[in-house]
Design an enzyme around this catalytic site. Structure first.
Site, PDB file in Angstrom:
ATOM      1  N   ARG A 183    -133.864 -74.504 -12.044  1.00  0.00           N
ATOM      2  CA  ARG A 183    -132.918 -73.589 -11.404  1.00  0.00           C
ATOM      3  C   ARG A 183    -133.440 -72.163 -11.519  1.00  0.00           C
ATOM      4  O   ARG A 183    -133.892 -71.759 -12.593  1.00  0.00           O
ATOM      5  CB  ARG A 183    -131.580 -73.718 -12.135  1.00  0.00           C
ATOM      6  CG  ARG A 183    -130.441 -72.984 -11.485  1.00  0.00           C
ATOM      7  CD  ARG A 183    -129.176 -73.192 -12.284  1.00  0.00           C
ATOM      8  NE  ARG A 183    -129.021 -72.138 -13.272  1.00  0.00           N
ATOM      9  CZ  ARG A 183    -128.235 -72.206 -14.351  1.00  0.00           C
ATOM     10  NH1 ARG A 183    -127.550 -73.306 -14.600  1.00  0.00           N
ATOM     11  NH2 ARG A 183    -128.131 -71.209 -15.175  1.00  0.00           N
ATOM     12  N   HIS A 238    -118.072 -75.726 -13.399  1.00  0.00           N
ATOM     13  CA  HIS A 238    -118.348 -74.431 -14.024  1.00  0.00           C
ATOM     14  C   HIS A 238    -119.031 -73.513 -13.020  1.00  0.00           C
ATOM     15  O   HIS A 238    -119.574 -73.965 -12.007  1.00  0.00           O
ATOM     16  CB  HIS A 238    -119.243 -74.608 -15.258  1.00  0.00           C
ATOM     17  CG  HIS A 238    -120.583 -75.172 -14.918  1.00  0.00           C
ATOM     18  ND1 HIS A 238    -120.791 -76.517 -14.700  1.00  0.00           N
ATOM     19  CD2 HIS A 238    -121.782 -74.570 -14.716  1.00  0.00           C
ATOM     20  CE1 HIS A 238    -122.062 -76.723 -14.392  1.00  0.00           C
ATOM     21  NE2 HIS A 238    -122.686 -75.559 -14.387  1.00  0.00           N
ATOM     22  N   HIS A 259    -119.375 -75.732  -9.750  1.00  0.00           N
ATOM     23  CA  HIS A 259    -120.123 -76.961  -9.467  1.00  0.00           C
ATOM     24  C   HIS A 259    -120.182 -77.837 -10.700  1.00  0.00           C
ATOM     25  O   HIS A 259    -119.926 -77.363 -11.821  1.00  0.00           O
ATOM     26  CB  HIS A 259    -121.541 -76.626  -8.978  1.00  0.00           C
ATOM     27  CG  HIS A 259    -122.340 -75.852  -9.981  1.00  0.00           C
ATOM     28  ND1 HIS A 259    -122.255 -74.480 -10.110  1.00  0.00           N
ATOM     29  CD2 HIS A 259    -123.215 -76.258 -10.942  1.00  0.00           C
ATOM     30  CE1 HIS A 259    -123.051 -74.080 -11.078  1.00  0.00           C
ATOM     31  NE2 HIS A 259    -123.647 -75.134 -11.617  1.00  0.00           N
ATOM     32  N   ASP A 299    -122.058 -70.867 -13.275  1.00  0.00           N
ATOM     33  CA  ASP A 299    -123.105 -70.674 -14.293  1.00  0.00           C
ATOM     34  C   ASP A 299    -122.950 -69.349 -15.043  1.00  0.00           C
ATOM     35  O   ASP A 299    -122.773 -68.296 -14.421  1.00  0.00           O
ATOM     36  CB  ASP A 299    -124.494 -70.726 -13.648  1.00  0.00           C
ATOM     37  CG  ASP A 299    -124.816 -72.133 -13.170  1.00  0.00           C
ATOM     38  OD1 ASP A 299    -124.353 -73.095 -13.802  1.00  0.00           O
ATOM     39  OD2 ASP A 299    -125.517 -72.254 -12.144  1.00  0.00           O
TER      40      ASP A 299
HETATM   41  O1  LIG Z   1    -128.015 -81.052 -12.589  1.00  0.00           O
HETATM   42  C1  LIG Z   1    -127.171 -80.693 -11.765  1.00  0.00           C
HETATM   43  O2  LIG Z   1    -126.771 -81.424 -10.858  1.00  0.00           O
HETATM   44  C2  LIG Z   1    -126.554 -79.322 -11.835  1.00  0.00           C
HETATM   45  C3  LIG Z   1    -126.820 -78.703 -13.129  1.00  0.00           C
HETATM   46  C4  LIG Z   1    -126.183 -77.359 -13.218  1.00  0.00           C
HETATM   47  O3  LIG Z   1    -125.048 -77.226 -13.552  1.00  0.00           O
HETATM   48  C5  LIG Z   1    -126.992 -76.182 -12.872  1.00  0.00           C
HETATM   49  O4  LIG Z   1    -128.175 -76.303 -12.558  1.00  0.00           O
HETATM   50  O5  LIG Z   1    -126.432 -75.086 -12.894  1.00  0.00           O
HETATM   51 FE   LIG Z   2    -124.538 -75.160 -13.528  1.00  0.00          FE
END
Ligand SMILES: O=C(O)CCC(=O)C(=O)O
Ligand SMILES: [Fe+2]
Length: 423
Positions: free
Chosen positions: A403, A234, A383, A236
């Site tokens: 994040r 995806h 990702h 984000d």
């Molecule tokens: O936990 C992860 O490895 C990525 C999670 C994710 O998709 C994000 O933080 O946008």
């Molecule tokens: Fe993500």
């Protein structure tokens, strides 16, 4: 082990309990309450094993209106009190709501950067600097340089490097220790910070979207319980009108193995397509929707802070700083191609999602270390988390982080094709 509380839950046939460690607060959340008639259902123990560090002792396994379930919550307080990053544990604010995001003028920092990156990648400035391209097409790893020390000229070059390489992984960072305000200030240099409409955040800041072993991995596994894999590429919140650009993920605790993250180059994915398909896609927009995410969250008893939106973005997007074309659809949020018949849209999206997910030759898989910070450009990559560790086995370790997401421009396609939406 100390008993924290005894919660009495009544009339519940499906329930989630969260314990916020650190401050010692607790939250009980219930949903799908049997309002019409009392129901009896076996409790899902898996949902109660919230953290590796908390245990719940049951006195019974079913709950009805007349026979409430008593849960005894206990935690290993010595572990919690020692946890260095307890300030970053997930909380859900269930009171604050936000209006729709406002349009803003975006200035891509990479536009003014020197393409050679003489300030960022200089041995003179950082004698221990090591720069490794993780694959030819995507992913660069940097050691010997602290994000917290970068000046503005270096940050401009970093923005361009992230756009070119898709994801840049900084090792051995003190970033997580400079404090929440400084981290946010770093993010704001690249664009306004996004607040996730449904996700957990850290107590002191809604701009820090939480990644947490218990809630997150459990959630992913549950959502995809009937699927062969939890892989979910995806970009984000791509449904936003001005979706994120530079995105910064910091993990505070990492399991000894497992829990990697993979990125895919949407620039390479576009370049691989045949010219007739490229030409077709360049004239099309696709709908990205935040509705399923919000509906899923409501179903799970979570709070929706901002009402979801739907947006039509060009399928081929041009990056403002590099001028490169990238595919801008993703299996996470793209729902249909505008202007096509249903079967045509489904077939084409299926082809593109397959392409994104299986293109190992334009993907990179990153193993986290303590102190790793990954920065990616959400406009030119997609990702996926790799949820291969078991949340119910405490020895597999804690995976916890946050994040910081910066918003970018209203996507622009080829020949002036722009994003659009219903007001
Ligand atoms: O936990 C992860 O490895 C990525 C999670 C994710 O998709 C994000 O933080 O946008
Ligand atoms: Fe993500």
């Amino acid at each position: 082990m100390r008993v924290v509380d005894v919660l009495t839950l009544t009339g519940i046939h499906d329930c989630r309990v969260g314990v916020q460690i650190g401050s010692g607060q607790k939250q009980a959340r219930r949903y799908k309450k049997g309002v019409d008639k009392p129901r009896t259902k076996t409790f899902r123990f898996s949902q109660l094993n919230i953290h590796n560090m908390a245990t719940i002792t049951q006195t019974q396994t079913t709950a009805t209106e007349s026979a409430p379930l008593k849960l005894t919550l206990a935690y290993q307080e010595e572990i919690h009190e020692e946890y260095k990053y307890s300030a970053y544990l997930p909380v859900y604010d269930t009171e604050t709501t936000f209006p729709p995001l406002k349009p803003f003028e975006f200035n891509d920092r990479g536009l003014v950067a020197n393409k050679e990156k003489p300030n960022l990648l200089s041995k003179e400035n950082a004698p221990a600097l090591k720069v490794i391209n993780l694959t030819p097409g995507i992913g660069t790893e940097i050691r010997g340089l602290q994000l917290s020390q970068l000046n503005d000229i270096q940050k401009d070059e970093l923005a361009l490097l992230i756009a070119e390489r898709g994801v840049v992984v900084f090792r051995d960072q003190d970033f997580k220790d400079i404090g929440i305000e400084k981290q946010k200030e770093f993010g704001r240099y690249f664009g306004p910070l996004h607040i996730h409409p449904v996700g957990a955040h850290v107590k002191e800041s809604q701009e820090l979207h939480n990644i947490y072993l218990g809630s997150d991995n459990e959630y992913r596994n549950r959502r995809r319980g009937n699927r062969l894999t939890t892989t979910g590429y995806h970009s984000d919140v791509s449904y936003e009108r001005q979706p994120p650009g530079i995105t910064i993920l910091t993990l505070l605790s990492v399991p000894p193995t497992g829990g990697d993250t993979a990125w895919e180059s949407q620039t390479a994915a576009y370049a691989r397509l045949s010219p007739p398909i490229q030409a077709l896609l360049e004239n099309l927009r696709a709908e990205h929707s935040g509705f399923p995410q919000a509906e899923g969250a409501r179903r799970d008893g979570l709070f929706v802070r901002r009402e979801p939106v739907k947006t039509e973005h060009p399928i081929v997007r041009v990056h403002p700083a590099t001028g490169q074309k990238a595919l801008f659809v993703n299996p996470g949020f793209t729902k249909r191609i505008v202007g096509l018949k249903d079967e045509e849209s489904e077939a084409l999206l299926k082809l593109l999602f397959h392409h994104i997910t299986f293109g190992q030759d334009f993907q990179v898989r990153v193993k986290w270390e303590e102190g790793t910070v990954a920065l990616w450009d959400n406009r030119v990559t997609s990702h996926t988390a790799i949820s291969d560790y078991n949340v119910h086995v405490p020895q597999e370790g804690l995976r916890h982080g946050f994040r910081i997401t910066t918003l970018a421009e209203r996507p622009r396609g080829v020949n002036g094709l722009e994003s659009r939406w219903d007001e």
